[in-house]
Structures are given as structure tokens and as C-alpha cells.
Design an enzyme around this catalytic site. Structure first.
Site, PDB file in Angstrom:
ATOM      1  N   CYS A   1       5.493 -67.344 -27.450  1.00 46.50           N
ATOM      2  CA  CYS A   1       5.589 -66.595 -28.705  1.00 46.50           C
ATOM      3  C   CYS A   1       4.939 -67.288 -29.899  1.00 46.50           C
ATOM      4  CB  CYS A   1       7.052 -66.294 -29.006  1.00 46.50           C
ATOM      5  SG  CYS A   1       7.887 -65.469 -27.642  1.00 46.50           S
TER       6      CYS A   1
ATOM      7  N   HIS B   1      10.083 -66.093 -38.256  1.00 43.42           N
ATOM      8  CA  HIS B   1      10.004 -65.722 -36.844  1.00 43.42           C
ATOM      9  C   HIS B   1      11.045 -64.630 -36.579  1.00 43.42           C
ATOM     10  CE1 HIS B   1       8.832 -66.121 -32.716  1.00 43.42           C
ATOM     11  NE2 HIS B   1      10.047 -66.467 -32.327  1.00 43.42           N
TER      12      HIS B   1
ATOM     13  N   LYS C   1       9.589 -58.389 -37.660  1.00 38.34           N
ATOM     14  CA  LYS C   1      10.002 -57.967 -36.320  1.00 38.34           C
ATOM     15  C   LYS C   1      11.095 -56.906 -36.378  1.00 38.34           C
ATOM     16  CE  LYS C   1       8.900 -62.180 -33.660  1.00 38.34           C
ATOM     17  NZ  LYS C   1       8.406 -63.080 -34.722  1.00 38.34           N
TER      18      LYS C   1
ATOM     19  N   PHE D   1       9.663 -70.108 -26.466  1.00 42.96           N
ATOM     20  CA  PHE D   1      10.200 -70.764 -25.280  1.00 42.96           C
ATOM     21  C   PHE D   1       9.356 -72.001 -24.998  1.00 42.96           C
ATOM     22  CE2 PHE D   1      12.281 -66.978 -22.803  1.00 42.96           C
ATOM     23  CZ  PHE D   1      13.137 -66.761 -23.871  1.00 42.96           C
TER      24      PHE D   1
END
Length: 417
Positions: free
Chosen positions: A167, A307, A339, A403
Site C-alpha cells: 500500500c 493514510h 479513502k 503491510f
């Protein structure tokens, strides 16, 4: 790299294929109006899945950018990348020719790559045998093909690569391209991220990991970053691309300049495969490194595009990281998670969020965090809830985490010659 050797780098073009708009203008309009891009999955039958919602790109036709043969030999993630890159070049009125092709490169990140092609070809293998698999399977599947086909279709012969850092891939791509132009290895770079991972196996995997929202009955409110009742991210798709250009080159052709990119910080948690390090120490250090790179102080930051995934761990950790990095200034900076509208584009998220951040600097408008209805005591900063905000944006940061523990912060500043 000593300061006197550094070239100034500016953003002169943007491209966007997203769940809330398939041009930069439509994307920006969608952000400012709080448009929801999330709904029931239509790309496949998700009736057996725990998660049945996603942020799909609607109304996109690859034939608007590619001929049919080329489009048929690309996975959707690569189609998105080429389309957004062509938009960015057109937006910048930048022409690649034999005269400058070697001075223009492309770095396009992707976290997953052509997973749809892989799933489809696995089915062919199982039902029809190995000899019936497509000879295009491998080149359509591999993540670096987005950067490769972008170069093919734009003519860019300069530096070319593909971060595959989950990501943070799109953000790493922008930061790496920034460094290339800054040190004089290219005059311009096409950069950003792309992803098209709304597939049966991908959705199943994220649901098994309990990473995605299962608010299937209410998709419009499923992505709710920093909200007390958040229950996971919503998978999105699309691409966001910037054209970075060496300042003197941009000025020589009277280019419009959206913003100057001035800082890039990256660190690693070195902690866990999927969970962020509690307290956000290394995420905070990425912010601090970006500010140091840009020679900026915490109190100069106007806006942070967070984020902000809408997961319990990320949003609390990112809030802690911002506080650790900015100190008392954390409570004075405007923060939002786009997002909440676009979902999480994985490797594409850093690209479209860099576009959003640059547009905020250029237009002095801050997109909102929609669906922030119930405050979380651990998330107590100014997340610009519900509605966009008109505000002078001198300096803006874009955070991306992934991740593997990757942390990236990009810093942009209003251009002043």
C-alpha cells in the site's frame, strides 16, 4: 547528496482513474463534494463472500486510450496506469519525442498487479489443461508491467521501475521519481500507483485476514476513517499519476505548476507482517524525515492527507504518529482521509492521494473525511469531517503505510519562484 546539487522538482501534470471520477477534474470535484465511491460489488458474483462491497471504477472504457488489441493484452491495473499517465501528459501539455525521450522516465507502483488474469488462467488450467493457458498470462500478470506499458505507450525511455511495496507502492514511486529528477538523472518522470484487485480471491483473502469492512447493508458508510465504529477498509481500484518535472525545464516551456515536491521520508516498522508498530514511532520518523528533507518545521504544515484506512489499528497508530512527529502543532493541522470516499486502492492509493494532496495545495481546498459520525478518544485531531474546507494550503503531506511495515511521507509546497 549535497544541497547545492539538488534540482528543484515541480508537479506539472496529473492523471486520475478513480471510483469517484475518471479524470483529474471529476476526481477533484468528487473529493470536494464528499462523493461516495463505494457500493455492492458488480465485477463478480460476491454473494458467497463475507465482504460484498468495494469501490469500483465506473464508466471507464480502455478504448478511450488504447486500441482494442493492446487493451486486450493488458490487465485492468495496467490499463488504468496507461490511461492516467496519458491524462497527466496531456494535462501538462508535455510532448515526448525522439528529442527528449531518454530524459523522461516512468515509475508506477503496484501492490498486487494482475491478480484477475492469474485467477482466470488458474481456472483455465484446472478446467482445460496447461496447454490452454494464454501466452500473455505472465506479461499481463506481473506488477512491473504497468510501468513497462506506460513507457511503451508514452515513449518514455528514461529511468523505469515498479515499487511493489503493497500500500506504499504509489507513494514510493513518487518519492523515487522525485529523487531521480532532483539529482539530474531525468528532466521529467511519470509516477504514481495503480491497482485493480477487486477479484474473488483478493476479497476472500482480505476478509479472511479480517482487514475489510463487512458493512454490506450500508456501503455508503462503510469506509469511516478515524470513526469509533470503523470495522475495516473497503477495497478500491484505479490509478493516480503525477508528472514531475525539473523546475528550470518547466519554466522554460511556461508550464503550469500545481506545486513543488520538496520532501520524501521512508522508514520501516520492522515489527509485524500486517500490524503497525504500536505508538507509530517509525511512521512518525517518516514524517520527520520528509520535513527535514524539505527544510520545514512542524508548524508550517497546513494539511495532511492521511493514510486513514478505516481500520482500528491504522487510524489510532497514524494519529499517534502525527502527534509524535508534529508535537503541539498536530492539533492545529487539518487532516483528512480521502479513502472515506475512494476506498483503499492498495498500491494505487499513494498515487491518487498524491494527486489529491497536490490539488489541495493548488486550489487551497481541503477534502473532507466523510462518515466521521462518532468520535474515537484515540483519534482526537482535526480530520475535517463531512465537508471540504477552504483554507490556504502552503505545505501539505501525504502519508502511506503498508503491510510489511513500510512507512512513506511525501511533502509538497506551494510553488514560489
Amino acid at each position: 547528496m549535497t544541497d547545492f546539487k539538488r534540482k528543484r522538482v515541480v508537479v506539472t501534470g496529473v492523471g486520475a482513474i478513480t471510483p469517484i471520477g475518471n479524470t483529474p477534474t471529476k476526481f477533484w470535484e468528487g473529493l470536494l463534494t464528499g462523493k461516495n465511491g463505494i457500493g455492492p460489488i458488480t465485477l463478480f458474483d460476491a454473494s458467497r463472500h463475507k465482504c460484498r462491497i468495494a469501490a469500483e471504477v465506473k464508466g471507464y472504457d480502455p478504448l478511450d486510450y488504447l486500441d482494442r488489441k493492446d487493451a486486450n493484452h493488458m490487465d485492468r491495473f495496467a490499463q488504468f496506469a496507461v490511461s492516467a499517465s496519458l491524462q497527466a501528459l496531456q494535462d501538462a501539455q508535455f510532448v515526448i519525442s525522439d528529442l527528449n525521450a531518454q530524459q523522461v522516465g516512468a515509475i508506477v507502483g503496484a501492490g498486487v498487479g494482475g491478480i484477475k488474469v492469474l485467477e482466470d488462467q488458474q481456472e483455465v488450467y484446472l478446467t482445460r489443461g496447461p496447454d490452454r493457458c494464454s501466452p500473455f498470462m505472465v506479461p499481463m500478470m506481473i506488477a512491473n508491467m504497468a510501468a513497462g506499458v506506460t513507457a511503451i505507450h508514452t515513449g518514455a525511455k528514461g529511468p523505469n521501475s515498479c515499487p511493489a511495496t503493497s500500500c506504499t507502492a504509489g507513494a514510493h514511486a513518487v518519492g523515487d521519481a522525485f529523487r531521480i529528477v532532483q539529482r539530474g538523472d531525468a528532466q521529467a518522470m511519470i509516477c504514481g500507483g495503480t491497482e485493480a484487485a477487486i477479484t474473488p480471491l483478493s476479497i476472500a483473502g482480505f476478509a479472511a485476514a479480517r482487514a475489510v469492512s463487512t458493512r454490506n447493508h450500508d456501503p455508503a458508510h462503510a469506509s469511516r476513517p478515524f470513526d469509533r465504529d470503523r470495522d475495516g477498509f473497503v477495497l478500491g481500484e484505479g490509478a493516480g499519476i503525477l508528472l514531475l518535472e525539473e523546475l528550470e525545464h518547466a519554466l522554460s516551456r511556461n508550464a503550469r505548476i500545481y506545486a513543488e515536491i520538496v520532501g520524501y521520508g521512508m522508514t520501516c516498522d520492522a515489527y509485524h507482517m500486517a500490524a503497525p508498530r504500536p505508538g507509530g514511532e517509525e511512521a512518525a520518523r517518516a514524517i520527520q524525515l520528509a520535513l527535514k528533507d524539505a527544510a520545514l518545521a512542524p508548524n508550517q504544515v497546513s494539511y495532511i492527507n492521511a493514510h486513514g484506512t478505516s481500520t482500528q489499528a491504522n487510524d489510532a497508530t497514524e494519529t499517534a504518529a502525527i502527534k509524535k512527529a508534529l508535537g503541539e502543532s498536530a492539533y492545529k493541522v487539518a487532516i483528512s482521509s480521502t479513502k472515506s470516499m475512494t476506498g483503499h486502492l492498495l498500491g494505487g492509493s499513494g498515487g491518487i492521494e498524491a494527486v489529491a494532496t497536490v490539488m489541495a495545495v493548488a486550489n487551497d481546498q481541503i477534502p473532507p473525511t466523510i462518515n466521521l459520525a462518532n468520535s474515537d478518544p484515540e483519534c482526537d485531531l482535526d480530520y475535517v469531517p463531512h465537508h471540504c474546507r477552504a483554507q490556504i494550503v502552503e505545505v501539505a503531506l501525504s502519508n502511506s503505510y503498508a503491510f510489511g511495515g513500510h512507512n512513506v511521507t511525501l511533502a509538497f509546497q506551494k510553488f514560489k519562484n
